[in-house]
Write a protein that holds these residues in place. Structure first.
Motif, PDB file in Angstrom:
ATOM      1  N   ARG A 196       0.853  -1.190   0.000  1.00  0.00           N
ATOM      2  CA  ARG A 196       0.000   0.000   0.000  1.00  0.00           C
ATOM      3  C   ARG A 196       0.888   1.239   0.000  1.00  0.00           C
ATOM      4  O   ARG A 196       1.989   1.188   0.532  1.00  0.00           O
ATOM      5  CB  ARG A 196      -0.899  -0.008   1.249  1.00  0.00           C
ATOM      6  CG  ARG A 196      -1.888  -1.165   1.290  1.00  0.00           C
ATOM      7  CD  ARG A 196      -2.840  -0.967   2.462  1.00  0.00           C
ATOM      8  NE  ARG A 196      -3.766  -2.094   2.602  1.00  0.00           N
ATOM      9  CZ  ARG A 196      -3.577  -3.122   3.409  1.00  0.00           C
ATOM     10  NH1 ARG A 196      -2.488  -3.165   4.158  1.00  0.00           N
ATOM     11  NH2 ARG A 196      -4.455  -4.085   3.474  1.00  0.00           N
ATOM     12  N   PRO A 197       0.473   2.383  -0.598  1.00  0.00           N
ATOM     13  CA  PRO A 197      -0.867   2.659  -1.126  1.00  0.00           C
ATOM     14  C   PRO A 197      -1.023   2.348  -2.602  1.00  0.00           C
ATOM     15  O   PRO A 197      -1.752   3.049  -3.309  1.00  0.00           O
ATOM     16  CB  PRO A 197      -0.996   4.157  -0.873  1.00  0.00           C
ATOM     17  CG  PRO A 197       0.387   4.678  -1.119  1.00  0.00           C
ATOM     18  CD  PRO A 197       1.323   3.594  -0.634  1.00  0.00           C
ATOM     19  N   ARG A 202      -4.918  -1.904  -3.970  1.00  0.00           N
ATOM     20  CA  ARG A 202      -6.229  -1.444  -3.529  1.00  0.00           C
ATOM     21  C   ARG A 202      -7.349  -2.028  -4.385  1.00  0.00           C
ATOM     22  O   ARG A 202      -8.393  -2.452  -3.880  1.00  0.00           O
ATOM     23  CB  ARG A 202      -6.279   0.090  -3.578  1.00  0.00           C
ATOM     24  CG  ARG A 202      -7.028   0.683  -2.400  1.00  0.00           C
ATOM     25  CD  ARG A 202      -6.737   2.153  -2.279  1.00  0.00           C
ATOM     26  NE  ARG A 202      -7.670   2.919  -3.093  1.00  0.00           N
ATOM     27  CZ  ARG A 202      -7.465   4.158  -3.470  1.00  0.00           C
ATOM     28  NH1 ARG A 202      -6.351   4.769  -3.159  1.00  0.00           N
ATOM     29  NH2 ARG A 202      -8.353   4.795  -4.178  1.00  0.00           N
ATOM     30  N   GLU A 205      -7.887  -5.721  -3.448  1.00  0.00           N
ATOM     31  CA  GLU A 205      -8.563  -5.890  -2.157  1.00  0.00           C
ATOM     32  C   GLU A 205     -10.029  -5.482  -2.240  1.00  0.00           C
ATOM     33  O   GLU A 205     -10.903  -6.161  -1.669  1.00  0.00           O
ATOM     34  CB  GLU A 205      -7.830  -5.089  -1.085  1.00  0.00           C
ATOM     35  CG  GLU A 205      -6.464  -5.666  -0.744  1.00  0.00           C
ATOM     36  CD  GLU A 205      -5.717  -4.856   0.305  1.00  0.00           C
ATOM     37  OE1 GLU A 205      -4.911  -5.464   1.039  1.00  0.00           O
ATOM     38  OE2 GLU A 205      -5.926  -3.631   0.381  1.00  0.00           O
ATOM     39  N   GLN A 206     -10.317  -4.389  -2.938  1.00  0.00           N
ATOM     40  CA  GLN A 206     -11.704  -3.920  -3.045  1.00  0.00           C
ATOM     41  C   GLN A 206     -12.580  -4.910  -3.801  1.00  0.00           C
ATOM     42  O   GLN A 206     -13.694  -5.235  -3.370  1.00  0.00           O
ATOM     43  CB  GLN A 206     -11.734  -2.561  -3.747  1.00  0.00           C
ATOM     44  CG  GLN A 206     -11.228  -1.407  -2.898  1.00  0.00           C
ATOM     45  CD  GLN A 206     -11.176  -0.102  -3.674  1.00  0.00           C
ATOM     46  OE1 GLN A 206     -11.382  -0.077  -4.890  1.00  0.00           O
ATOM     47  NE2 GLN A 206     -10.906   0.991  -2.978  1.00  0.00           N
TER      48      GLN A 206
END
Length: 297
Positions: A196-197, A202, A205-206
């Motif tokens: 991350r970031p 992201r 994971e989302q």
């Protein structure tokens, strides 16, 4: 003072003749006299002494002569440099691109752009997706290449293609025999991903969370090349956008289509409303060159 007035003065001062100055500037005698008078009025005194037979410089005219030469030379140089920029014969351009694009697709685009415009120099900022957006917003760069932002605000996002995440597995793994892999099968092995970031992290994971799948991370790194090398050496598996296939193969890993769920992401160009001529040209080459997803690369 105006440029026209200075040119009129310089022509008369160098030729000491209104007739020759008129021929040099393609002006009529009244127009030339009016330009000289306007310059003298704006400065507050005589620059030339004119008789029926001769033209002479006053002391103030003598002091203006070298300054006028310098100012007009600077003006002509500036005018020429701007003309070269507008005609793409000269210029510099800054671009920010997320690593997955900068490493895999951008070099080919720049090769074509350089062939068309060899005098335009380009600085490439290879930064994470979030920094690409910030650099375009703060006008540090004119063009950014990034995933579709959640909130572009005043920025303009022009989609280039829809990319799809693919599995990356070690060359010696039994998984290489499969034509496609599911996430359930892939995540039975140690998973390697970006820290991350990173937007790649992201997105994974989302999208997996929507399927109630947790991403178990065994190893993480800031660099895609490190992730690919870890997979190639057998430390685990990973998932990256398909535009990274060539890079993963070069590092020794193998790539396989990934389903259940299929995770996609839009990649495109981020810009402000107004662009320089050079930036407009590069944007056109990007749109022309990047036409299709790279799943079969």
């Amino acid at each position: 003072m105006t440029v026209k007035q200075l040119r009129a003065f310089l022509a008369v001062a160098q030729t000491l003749s209104f007739t020759q100055a008129c021929e040099r500037l393609h002006l009529s005698q009244p127009a030339l006299s009016l330009a000289i008078k306007g310059l003298e009025d704006s400065l507050g005194g005589k620059l030339l002494i004119r008789s029926t037979r001769s033209v002479q410089l006053t002391p103030e005219g003598e002091s203006l002569l070298p300054l006028a030469k310098h100012l007009l030379a600077q003006w002509d140089n500036t005018e020429e440099r701007l003309r070269q920029r507008f005609t793409l014969q000269l210029g510099r351009l800054s671009v920010a691109a997320m690593p997955s694009f900068a490493c895999n697709l951008l070099p080919g685009v720049l090769v074509k752009f350089r062939r068309q415009h060899p005098k335009i120099n380009i600085t490439v900022h290879d930064v994470i997706n979030e920094d690409v957006i910030d650099m375009v917003r703060s006008r540090q760069v004119e063009i950014g290449i990034a995933f579709s932002p959640e909130g572009a605000g005043s920025l303009i996002f022009t989609p280039l293609f829809e990319d799809q995440f693919i599995a990356v597995v070690p060359p010696q793994s039994a998984l290489t025999q499969a034509s496609t892999l599911t996430w359930e099968t892939l995540l039975q092995h140690d998973f390697i991903t970006l820290q991350r970031p990173s937007m790649v992290r992201r997105l994974l994971e989302q999208e997996l969370a929507k399927q109630h799948i947790e991403l178990p991370v065994a190893f993480e790194s800031h660099q895609l090349s490190t992730v690919g090398r870890m997979v190639a050496d057998g430390l685990g598996v990973s998932a990256v956008p398909s535009m990274c296939i060539q890079q993963m193969h070069q590092l020794g890993a193998r790539c396989i289509p990934l389903t259940a769920p299929s995770i996609t992401c839009r990649v495109g160009i981020l810009t402000q409303q107004e662009l320089s001529v050079a930036a407009q040209a590069l944007r056109s080459v990007l749109i022309e060159q990047i036409k299709t997803p790279f799943l079969n690369a």
